[in-house]
Design an enzyme around this catalytic site. Structure first.
Site, PDB file in Angstrom:
ATOM      1  N   ARG A  69      33.347   2.878  -1.780  1.00 33.52           N
ATOM      2  CA  ARG A  69      34.449   2.762  -2.275  1.00 33.52           C
ATOM      3  C   ARG A  69      34.984   1.190  -2.280  1.00 33.52           C
ATOM      4  O   ARG A  69      35.843   0.848  -3.171  1.00 33.52           O
ATOM      5  CB  ARG A  69      35.121   3.849  -2.220  1.00 33.52           C
ATOM      6  N   GLU A 106      31.815  10.559  14.176  1.00 34.45           N
ATOM      7  CA  GLU A 106      32.022  11.726  15.046  1.00 34.45           C
ATOM      8  C   GLU A 106      30.772  12.531  15.877  1.00 34.45           C
ATOM      9  O   GLU A 106      30.865  12.844  16.853  1.00 34.45           O
ATOM     10  CB  GLU A 106      32.696  12.836  14.266  1.00 34.45           C
TER      11      GLU A 106
END
Length: 190
Positions: A69, A106
């Site tokens: 993006r 993560e």
């Protein structure tokens, strides 16, 4: 960040065009979706205009956009301020010689790459992405630019999720975000 009383009135339209999707991509996560901002012509234009207004006159040589993006917001900002646009991509997407930087997710690691010679020593660089959460991707982008001697002027995002403390991973590099979600509270930039 400031409260809504002092914010640019365009920010209310921008924030209201960002969709919240609970439990995506997994339970417990509130996903902030900028694709709905892109559907609102005025909100999208306002976001680009605010960035261009901010960075005009900063003598920025390069706008580096992070996949994917950052590729949407970066080119119109680069055009608006008279800078070149450099894409920072996931591995094996850029042809020719690249440099890369690994970063922690993560659950594992990822990597971003940039063409060799895209950013030259001493060039002033704005790094753009749609969102900062934990700061891993933006932190890697900073390291990539610094690896070639570029000077980070600022990092910019449409959205900051300040609860996740991603700003802490940027070291002394400044961050500008249009909308900050602190839990369910929306804060705005000046």
């Amino acid at each position: 960040m400031s409260d809504t009383k002092h914010a640019d009135p365009r920010l209310a339209r921008i924030s209201s065009s960002i969709r919240a999707i609970p439990d995506f991509p997994k339970k417990g996560i509130m996903f902030r979706d900028v694709t709905t901002l892109l559907l609102d012509h005025q909100a999208f234009k306002d976001s680009i205009d605010i960035f261009v207004e901010r960075y005009q006159g900063w003598k920025i040589d390069v706008v580096a956009g992070i996949e994917a993006r950052g590729f949407i917001f970066g080119p119109p900002i680069a055009l608006g301020i008279g800078a070149k646009f450099v894409p920072m991509r996931k591995p094996k997407k850029l042809p020719g010689p690249v440099i890369s930087q690994e970063y922690t997710l993560e659950y594992g690691t990822d990597r971003i790459e940039m063409h060799v010679g895209a950013v030259e020593k001493g060039e002033r660089v704005l790094i753009i992405d749609d969102l900062i959460a934990t700061g891993g991707t933006l932190g890697a982008a900073i390291k990539l630019v610094e690896q070639v001697g570029g000077e980070i002027v600022e990092c910019a995002c449409v959205i900051e999720l300040s609860d996740l403390k991603g700003r802490d991973k940027l070291g002394d590099k400044p961050l500008y975000a249009l909308v900050d979600y602190e839990g369910d509270t929306i804060l705005y930039s000046m």
